[in-house]
Design a protein around this motif. Structure first.
Motif, PDB file in Angstrom:
ATOM      1  N   SER A   1      42.164  44.043  46.982  1.00  0.00           N
ATOM      2  CA  SER A   1      41.872  42.610  46.958  1.00  0.00           C
ATOM      3  C   SER A   1      41.213  42.198  45.639  1.00  0.00           C
ATOM      4  N   GLU A   2      40.246  42.981  45.209  1.00  0.00           N
ATOM      5  CA  GLU A   2      39.581  42.650  43.947  1.00  0.00           C
ATOM      6  C   GLU A   2      40.534  42.784  42.759  1.00  0.00           C
ATOM      7  N   ALA A   3      41.390  43.814  42.826  1.00  0.00           N
ATOM      8  CA  ALA A   3      42.313  44.046  41.718  1.00  0.00           C
ATOM      9  C   ALA A   3      43.338  42.919  41.596  1.00  0.00           C
ATOM     10  N   ILE A   4      43.848  42.465  42.737  1.00  0.00           N
ATOM     11  CA  ILE A   4      44.914  41.449  42.672  1.00  0.00           C
ATOM     12  C   ILE A   4      44.352  40.036  42.714  1.00  0.00           C
TER      13      ILE A   4
ATOM     14  N   TYR B   1      52.498  37.349  59.880  1.00  0.00           N
ATOM     15  CA  TYR B   1      51.613  36.492  59.091  1.00  0.00           C
ATOM     16  C   TYR B   1      51.510  36.983  57.647  1.00  0.00           C
ATOM     17  N   ALA B   2      51.468  38.314  57.491  1.00  0.00           N
ATOM     18  CA  ALA B   2      51.368  38.859  56.136  1.00  0.00           C
ATOM     19  C   ALA B   2      52.556  38.379  55.313  1.00  0.00           C
ATOM     20  N   LYS B   3      53.727  38.391  55.953  1.00  0.00           N
ATOM     21  CA  LYS B   3      54.931  37.947  55.246  1.00  0.00           C
ATOM     22  C   LYS B   3      54.883  36.450  54.998  1.00  0.00           C
ATOM     23  N   SER B   4      54.594  35.685  56.041  1.00  0.00           N
ATOM     24  CA  SER B   4      54.693  34.229  55.904  1.00  0.00           C
ATOM     25  C   SER B   4      53.577  33.679  55.008  1.00  0.00           C
ATOM     26  N   MET B   5      52.430  34.348  54.975  1.00  0.00           N
ATOM     27  CA  MET B   5      51.332  33.819  54.156  1.00  0.00           C
ATOM     28  C   MET B   5      51.199  34.541  52.818  1.00  0.00           C
ATOM     29  N   ILE B   6      52.127  35.452  52.559  1.00  0.00           N
ATOM     30  CA  ILE B   6      52.188  36.159  51.265  1.00  0.00           C
ATOM     31  C   ILE B   6      50.888  36.923  50.992  1.00  0.00           C
ATOM     32  N   ILE B   7      50.534  37.767  51.923  1.00  0.00           N
ATOM     33  CA  ILE B   7      49.304  38.550  51.793  1.00  0.00           C
ATOM     34  C   ILE B   7      49.646  40.029  51.987  1.00  0.00           C
ATOM     35  N   PRO B   8      49.179  40.911  51.098  1.00  0.00           N
ATOM     36  CA  PRO B   8      49.407  42.339  51.321  1.00  0.00           C
ATOM     37  C   PRO B   8      48.732  42.771  52.625  1.00  0.00           C
TER      38      PRO B   8
ATOM     39  N   HIS C   1      51.954  29.118  44.694  1.00  0.00           N
ATOM     40  CA  HIS C   1      52.939  29.868  45.475  1.00  0.00           C
ATOM     41  C   HIS C   1      53.444  31.070  44.659  1.00  0.00           C
ATOM     42  N   GLN C   2      53.773  30.783  43.403  1.00  0.00           N
ATOM     43  CA  GLN C   2      54.271  31.858  42.542  1.00  0.00           C
ATOM     44  C   GLN C   2      53.193  32.923  42.293  1.00  0.00           C
ATOM     45  N   ASP C   3      51.950  32.456  42.117  1.00  0.00           N
ATOM     46  CA  ASP C   3      50.835  33.395  41.920  1.00  0.00           C
ATOM     47  C   ASP C   3      50.723  34.344  43.107  1.00  0.00           C
ATOM     48  N   ALA C   4      50.834  33.761  44.294  1.00  0.00           N
ATOM     49  CA  ALA C   4      50.704  34.572  45.513  1.00  0.00           C
ATOM     50  C   ALA C   4      51.801  35.638  45.548  1.00  0.00           C
TER      51      ALA C   4
ATOM     52  N   TYR D   1      47.317  31.334  48.837  1.00  0.00           N
ATOM     53  CA  TYR D   1      48.025  30.741  47.704  1.00  0.00           C
ATOM     54  C   TYR D   1      47.100  30.619  46.489  1.00  0.00           C
ATOM     55  N   SER D   2      45.850  30.251  46.756  1.00  0.00           N
ATOM     56  CA  SER D   2      44.905  30.075  45.643  1.00  0.00           C
ATOM     57  C   SER D   2      44.426  31.401  45.093  1.00  0.00           C
ATOM     58  N   GLY D   3      44.320  32.391  45.988  1.00  0.00           N
ATOM     59  CA  GLY D   3      43.716  33.651  45.582  1.00  0.00           C
ATOM     60  C   GLY D   3      42.206  33.556  45.637  1.00  0.00           C
ATOM     61  N   CYS D   4      41.529  34.591  45.190  1.00  0.00           N
ATOM     62  CA  CYS D   4      40.067  34.571  45.200  1.00  0.00           C
ATOM     63  C   CYS D   4      39.581  35.456  44.055  1.00  0.00           C
ATOM     64  N   THR D   5      38.291  35.450  43.833  1.00  0.00           N
ATOM     65  CA  THR D   5      37.774  36.284  42.747  1.00  0.00           C
ATOM     66  C   THR D   5      37.114  37.553  43.290  1.00  0.00           C
ATOM     67  N   GLY D   6      36.388  37.429  44.399  1.00  0.00           N
ATOM     68  CA  GLY D   6      35.784  38.599  45.027  1.00  0.00           C
ATOM     69  C   GLY D   6      36.766  39.254  45.984  1.00  0.00           C
ATOM     70  N   GLY D   7      36.366  40.397  46.556  1.00  0.00           N
ATOM     71  CA  GLY D   7      37.229  41.082  47.520  1.00  0.00           C
ATOM     72  C   GLY D   7      37.185  40.387  48.870  1.00  0.00           C
TER      73      GLY D   7
END
Lengths: 636, 195
Positions: free
Chosen positions: A150-153, A122-129, A208-211, A93-99
């Motif tokens: 990961s770095e791009a998004i 899990y990818a679906k429920s945790m909103i992760i590519p 949540h929206q960011d994710a 949800y928070s995202g990250c800056t590095g890969g």
């Protein structure tokens, strides 16, 4: 250059080439070898790598590094993903800056026990590519792509493997690889409370929206970097004369291509390498092909892609017959073999490909006959295994306390410990999840089991998830006896280190003593036994089982296989054939692989022999009622 | 459909090592190869399995009735390979027996060579028998049972003998002369069966 690599070896190589800065993981089949391969190059690469105490911590190590801008990898098996899920979801949800790449390996067909879970949820429920691996080549390529995405998004990306990818070796083209990317990334972290905390509902919803937005960016990134073309992540293939389509993802690709090739079948195909978010436009394009009337969806485990195909077909108002799990044509369990994929394609094409089935049918009676001849080879403890002594002592203590074996419930736990369920010990009754034995034992007591309830847990498993339930037991004053089988290593998965390990080589890690942990948790009744000294061990266990409250017994002796690597030498034993009556008591009680029984023949009486590979645990000498087993070398 | 080799045995017999050497040979020979090895508790006397697929194949595992060559390092384990023998495919059986405990005390429950021979015959295969343990012991390198088998495999799979010896030299660092003797002994036995 081309190299024969297993999927896990290729994943490790991909991480190195991606210039990973920090790596953490917890062992678990079929994921373990990724870390093992990386660890072997730890010095050379000069980056921080660690076997963490559990998957959640491992993930947090990687995520922390990614929050300060580094490329970080975490590895685990599917069960570990459950452990790490709480933190993964929050970081997603928070995202990250590095890969940040999360490598997870599922085990369809459960080659190593545990749940046959589908981690794609899990990818679906945790909103992760999530990228789903379909070949060993992809293991190398997609690891690098995963870091780029990961770095791009600016968010974590999951890379999912399965046993048939991770444990199979094939030729991987490592041409054009430039070696380790040596980009220096400065450690930097910006204070940003709304992004990095969860302390306000508005922030949480924004996160949540960011994710969700990152999922779109992920698809855009694949598009803009032209990855579909370069690496065939998602690939559509139209066959002008075919009204049939196959949509597939993951390890099933190998058998699918082989069936198509072997029977010279030409169908429309859509390969899905990015399982979340799905390439919706490609799926639409595939479904909108007017020729296609019937579609087979091939994916191991759950119908995750398949359900989406139904949804998109509905939105498109496309009339198409879909063959898969949701119409009961395919099953949810097991890995998809060549035979199964062939059958599925026969259903799709409504035809028989050849008469091979007839050959197999003719073979069936022979195979049935063969079934009766199969010699069972039950797994037991290795030669010299200290667990053999622990369970021998435990069973004897239970007997001495006038209980029958069926009276006392022993909860086993994950790892070598659970082999205590097998003959001849048959001590353990249950195995649930890492550390669960200690919690389950308390539940059995509060549920009303009046006789003693025991938990048997290995050292690594205890460090991993056994400490909170131990604290709970002390706090609630639960009457449970906990045996920690401390062999210093995470042995079952291949002798990885854990906080209690006494290393074979020099290390800069610090050893954590689990006896001190137990004391710190408030355990008052705690004893350490040597499983090679059953006489003392039995007495201690009897007292511990009787103790009205929490008791902990640490049964401590290094894993014999590792002790051999350390060149530990113990006294060696032999059988005095004069004294041996051939009673087999030693064999029946210990099932030591170094015991060779010679049945009576015309030439000699029945007797036992101890092979030259005897490690020297000495338990057999203790079990022999006739004193026929003696020391031949003092081991010094 | 490529050349598929299905190897079975029990832990400690060098089944996986054997598979790795064959895979190294295929690479040296400029061919595509896939290698599957069963991991698990095989190390501790459990069953082992190794599948080598040489040539244009894409699946990781050998389909039923598709092994050009079946090799059993342990007698009773051979029955697990029955369904993989391709019609007309070769079978090499080692006479070695590894007894788990319940067989040690009741050896009569272990299937005899005739029973196994009979089963393979029924599938249409004509197994070649090798007493690899005996041969390896004669060379005073008992551990080289798998290399004796490699000799026979090399002949039956029409692998290049000299190239295989080169691969062997690269992959077996110790006792290479004895290993080559073991290899040649296996090769000759297989040759003898082909006359």
């Amino acid at each position: 250059m081309i190299k024969l690599l297993t999927g896990n070896e290729a994943v490790a190589l991909g991480a190195i080439e991606a210039g990973v800065d920090v790596v953490a993981g917890y062992p678990g089949t079929p994921s373990t070898e990724v870390m093992l391969n990386l660890m072997a190059k730890r010095k050379e690469l000069g980056i921080h790598m660690e076997w963490s105490v559990n998957e959640k911590v491992a993930f947090e190590i990687a995520a922390g590094a990614a929050w300060v801008g580094k490329r970080a990898l975490v590895t685990m098996k599917m069960s570990g993903l459950n452990v790490a899920a709480d933190s993964i979801s929050a970081i997603a949800y928070s995202g990250c800056t590095g890969g940040l790449v999360i490598f997870v390996a599922d085990d369809p067909g459960t080659s190593a026990g545990m749940v046959e879970q589908d981690s794609r949820y899990y990818a679906k429920s945790m909103i992760i590519p999530m990228l789903d691996l379909a070949s060993q080549q992809e293991c190398l390529d997609y690891m690098k792509i995963a870091f780029d995405i990961s770095e791009a998004i600016k968010g974590p990306v999951m890379l999912r493997s399965t046993t048939d990818i991770s444990h199979v070796a094939s030729l991987v083209d490592i041409n054009g690889q430039t070696g380790r990317e040596n980009k220096k990334r400065e450690a930097h972290f910006e204070r940003n409370i709304p992004k990095y905390t969860k302390a306000a509902s508005a922030w949480c919803m924004a996160q949540h929206q960011d994710a969700l937005n990152r999922l779109t960016y992920a698809l855009d990134t694949i598009e803009s970097k032209n990855y579909n073309k370069k690496y065939r992540i998602n690939e559509i293939h139209f066959e002008p004369d075919s009204k049939y389509g196959v949509i597939y993802g993951g390890a099933v690709q190998g058998n699918l291509l082989e069936v198509l090739n072997r029977y010279n079948i030409k169908v429309n195909t859509l390969k899905i390498g990015m399982v979340h978010p799905l390439p919706e436009n490609l799926i639409k394009e595939f479904l909108e092909n007017k020729n296609i009337e019937k579609i087979l969806v091939l994916e191991e485990l759950d119908p995750i892609i398949e359900s989406e195909i139904y949804r998109i077909a509905f939105l498109l108002n496309k009339k198409v017959e879909i063959i898969g799990k949701l119409n009961n044509a395919l099953h949810y369990t097991g890995s998809y073999s060549f035979a199964l994929v062939k059958e599925a394609l026969e259903v799709l094409l409504d035809s028989d490909f050849n008469n091979q089935d007839k050959d197999l049918e003719e073979l069936m009676p022979i195979l049935e006959e063969a079934q009766d001849l199969i010699v069972a080879r039950p797994t037991s403890f290795c030669s010299g295994c200290p667990h053999r002594g622990t369970y021998y002592a435990l069973n004897t203590a239970i007997k001495n306390l006038k209980y029958k074996k069926d009276d006392i419930i022993v909860h086993g736990d994950i790892g070598c410990t659970i082999l205590g369920m097998n003959k001849p010990f048959e001590s353990c009754w249950t195995e649930v999840a890492m550390g669960a034995s200690i919690g389950m034992a308390q539940g059995f007591k509060w549920g009303g089991i009046e006789k003693p309830v025991i938990a048997a847990i290995g050292d690594s498993t205890f460090f991993h998830a056994g400490i909170p339930p131990l604290i709970n037991a002390v706090h609630q004053n639960a009457h449970v006896c906990i045996i920690i089988l401390d062999n210093w290593w995470t042995a079952m998965t291949g002798f990885e280190e854990n906080p209690g390990t006494v290393h074979l080589k020099e290390t800069d890690t610090k050893r954590v003593d689990l006896v001190n942990i137990c004391k710190g948790c408030g355990v008052e009744k705690i004893d350490v036994i040597d499983p090679y000294e059953p006489q003392k061990a039995i007495k201690v266990l009897e007292e511990a089982i009787k103790h009205p409250g929490v008791s902990v017994v640490v049964s401590r002796q290094e894993c014999a296989l590792q002790a051999q690597r350390r060149k530990v030498s113990l006294p060696k034993y032999r059988v005095d054939i004069e004294k041996c009556t051939g009673c087999q008591i030693c064999l029946n009680q210990l099932a030591c692989p170094e015991m060779v029984f010679h049945p009576k023949t015309e030439d000699h009486k029945a007797y036992m022999e101890i092979s030259v590979d005897c490690f020297g645990c000495g338990l057999c000498q203790y079990t022999c009622p006739f004193g026929a087993i003696e020391v031949i070398e003092d081991g010094k | 459909m490529g050349n598929n080799l299905y190897l079975v045995g029990v832990g400690g017999q060098g089944v996986v090592r054997l598979g790795q050497i064959i895979a190294a040979y295929a690479i040296e020979d400029g061919q595509k190869v896939r290698l599957f090895k069963k991991v698990g508790m095989a190390q501790r006397g459990g069953p082992t399995l190794c599948e080598i697929r040489i040539g244009e194949v894409s699946g990781s595992r050998i389909p039923p009735l598709s092994a050009d060559l079946v090799v059993a390092m342990e007698l009773a384990e051979s029955v697990k390979a029955l369904e993989y023998v391709k019609p007309g495919g070769n079978v090499i059986l080692n006479k070695s027996r590894v007894y788990p405990i319940h067989i040690m005390t009741h050896p009569e429950k272990y299937p005899g060579e005739e029973v196994i021979e009979d089963l393979f015959q029924k599938t249409g295969a004509k197994p070649i028998w090798i007493d690899a343990k005996k041969i390896a012991s004669e060379i005073s390198l008992p551990i080289a049972e798998n290399i004796v088998m490699l000799g026979a495999i090399t002949l039956l799979s029409s692998f290049d003998k000299e190239l295989m010896i080169e691969v062997l030299k690269k992959n077996v660092p110790r006792q290479i002369e004895k290993n080559i003797s073991a290899f040649l002994a296996g090769y000759e036995i297989a040759e003898g069966t082909q006359i």
